[in-house]
Scaffold this active site. Structure first.
Site, PDB file in Angstrom:
ATOM      1  N   TRP A 198       0.360 -13.646   2.781  1.00 60.01           N
ATOM      2  CA  TRP A 198       0.261 -12.655   1.706  1.00 60.01           C
ATOM      3  C   TRP A 198       1.428 -12.730   0.741  1.00 60.01           C
ATOM      4  O   TRP A 198       1.233 -12.740  -0.481  1.00 60.01           O
ATOM      5  CB  TRP A 198       0.087 -11.244   2.284  1.00 60.01           C
ATOM      6  N   ASP A 230       4.698  -4.779  -0.353  1.00 63.59           N
ATOM      7  CA  ASP A 230       3.249  -4.720  -0.159  1.00 63.59           C
ATOM      8  C   ASP A 230       3.037  -4.093   1.212  1.00 63.59           C
ATOM      9  O   ASP A 230       3.350  -4.700   2.234  1.00 63.59           O
ATOM     10  CB  ASP A 230       2.682  -6.147  -0.214  1.00 63.59           C
ATOM     11  N   LYS A 277      -7.407  -1.063   4.963  1.00 67.71           N
ATOM     12  CA  LYS A 277      -6.961  -1.387   6.303  1.00 67.71           C
ATOM     13  C   LYS A 277      -6.643  -0.113   7.086  1.00 67.71           C
ATOM     14  O   LYS A 277      -7.310   0.203   8.056  1.00 67.71           O
ATOM     15  CB  LYS A 277      -5.774  -2.342   6.234  1.00 67.71           C
TER      16      LYS A 277
END
Lengths: 380, 380
Positions: free
Chosen positions: B104, B178, B202
């Site tokens: 990511w 993030d 999530k």
């Protein structure tokens, strides 16, 4: 118990059958043990949902095979930037032509100025956005990157009932249409369109889902600073999975597409049935307005929207009452709400009233509104 | 009937109570006669939903008053572009430093290169993203526009258990995190953070909703080609209503926030209770892996994620079996699914298995997984 009639301009009323199915499947979609919000977007279940939704939309709108159907995010306002980020690069000076017929196309033109050379080919601003300039009067350039128009102006209640043939007007450019607020209410002549885009939250489904339908040859011109996940070529190549798509929105939109395909009016089915109903709803309301002394719609009759009907109550001097807090307007809205006729207040930039008559609005809802309007007029 | 246990990395399992409430309110929210998807985002009902969700998130994460909580769209991947579009302009040469600890943060750094001068201050790529380089070894510049890290790497299962103190490392820049895949599982030290962002799908709610929490002084530096609705200053000024927000996503997130606030474990309540559960779930699974001969997790124990546990079955030679189609992996997944243990297949870039243990996963679910893993090992 009957539900109230919801005239919201968007997010807007949805078919009751769709809401019931979404509720019933919330914890367990088709026996898989998961709700749709809980599924991996890369799994087989959501893959099937996505493909069915896209196929059904292609069927409903008769989208040719050389157009991609993309599921994106950000709404029409985000795509006011994302469309020029994708298409302006087709012209060396990033020339873009706009036809401005209301608040939405005006916003689109203003946002596009960040990305290139915007030219207003026509505008009805001086007429208060109550009409559409005759296409033969448009000052189009010969070969801009594209020409933008808004098919239906949600705020001002102005609708294109025929799309212009740009080539016949001497302009060699793809036409871009914002179809947010009248998609699924009429067929689209794809021979005249290069790209169509819109937020889902009016005639399709939940806010957040944004649909883009784009001709294959228009992909691949994104400017360098276009975010990757908003490069329509990337979205097309990755099957709308460049990032996690708004899975719930796609699922609900898919339920709406299935509902739409199954609708019937006499011999008409699917989109044809929805268009027939849209015509009947609009006719009923405009006839009531035109036949009254109290109510008035200011849009040129040839360009009135079937989806969004802005109207005013007149004051004692006969002039339209724009101020939503005028006692007559306030009384009208109070009485409407008491009768289960919801969200009729006009947009803040226009005032007065607005009835949005999307696909989920039954004719009975419009009849209830018209009955109430007549009753209110008798007592006024 | 008990629901299966869903180990999806996202979109992921949601609390059953939230799903039940969303289903029950689908056609009529609090007696207003409309479902949440059908409400105008500018009306009083949705206004109340938005404000409550924001207030509850502020309470849960103890967000100081000088931070704005924004509801946006596009997911973390879109904001990989939108963050530099908003912050890179703080430095004249658009200098941005990145710490790369997995798939990511690697994607974030690559996208940011479109918008300025990206410097990789540290990377664990050579270690296969199985660790986090010691912050004292990071090659940070003195005053970049910002420093980016990914708090929890969903794919590689690496988590920051402490956020770095950039000032103590000699770097005068705001830290951007993030937090997509571990938000709501632990407190955030806001004294060390300038901006936090993440997709909701999530640990919060439906895909499509993106949450940005940004310190007031970082607003107002957007580059000229930042789309208006993604300019965080515009979003802050317009109360996340610069465009129609993803109303359903905000509503469901709000239900999750209320659920989270009400959770208890002993004396712990709210976020503290959720963190305690996250620790217990992770401990149970890592202990089972470490105590077995068949399973292995390759992440350095000090940096293992509580939320996403990638693990491998070993082959007869003792090596991790990465290929998901290896007969042993296929048999493991088949048996898991038969026992109602869903979505355990690892990310395609890593292979093997991955169990995601977000807030909606009960300890019983992890126990069921561990029981099955032991049973499978005995029979292997």
């Amino acid at each position: 118990m009957a539900r109230p009639y919801n005239f919201s301009a968007g997010p807007a009323a949805m078919p009751e059958a769709v809401l019931r199915q979404a509720a019933a499947e919330m914890l367990d979609w088709h026996g898989c043990g998961m709700g749709v919000m809980e599924m991996s977007h890369r799994g087989k279940h959501f893959g099937a949902i996505l493909q069915q939704a896209r196929d059904d939309l292609r069927t409903l709108l008769a989208v040719p095979e050389n157009f991609h159907i993309l599921f994106s995010q950000g709404g029409a306002l985000a795509h006011n930037a994302i469309v020029p980020l994708n298409l302006a690069g087709r012209h060396p000076a990033r020339a873009m032509d706009f036809v401005v017929t209301g608040g939405w196309s005006d916003k689109s033109a203003k946002e596009a100025r960040r990305y290139g050379d915007v030219h207003i080919a026509a505008s009805s601003a001086e007429q208060g956005y109550t009409t559409i300039p005759d296409p033969t009067s448009w000052q189009l350039r010969e070969r801009p990157a594209y020409v933008h128009l808004c098919g239906n102006e949600t705020i001002h209640g102005v609708e294109f009932h025929t799309l212009p043939d740009l080539a016949a007007l001497g302009c060699e450019a793809p036409l871009v249409i914002d179809f947010s607020s009248h998609v699924l209410s009429r067929p689209i002549d794809w021979s005249r369109v290069g790209l169509a885009f819109g937020g889902a939250q009016k005639n399709i489904g939940p806010a957040g889902l944004t649909i883009v339908i784009v001709r294959e040859d228009l992909l691949g011109h994104a400017l360098p600073h276009c975010p990757s996940v908003f490069d329509y070529r990337v979205l097309a190549e990755q099957d709308s999975m460049a990032n996690t798509p708004p899975t719930w929105g796609i699922y609900v939109a898919g339920l709406v597409f299935q509902w739409a395909l199954a609708q019937r009016e006499g011999d008409a089915q699917g989109l044809a049935a929805l268009e027939l109903r849209a015509q009947r709803r609009a006719q009923l309301l405009y006839d009531a307005i035109d036949g009254s002394q109290l109510y008035v719609n200011l849009v040129h009759p040839a360009h009135r929207s079937r989806m969004n009907v802005p109207f005013f109550l007149r004051g004692d001097d006969g002039e339209p009452l724009r101020d939503p807090n005028h006692p007559r307007n306030a009384a009208f809205l109070r009485g409407a709400e008491a009768r289960g006729l919801l969200q009729l207040r006009g947009h803040k930039s226009v005032g007065g009233m607005r009835a949005s008559l999307y696909n989920a609005m039954p004719l009975d809802g419009v009849q209830a509104l018209v009955d109430y309007m007549r009753e209110f007029e008798r007592q006024a």
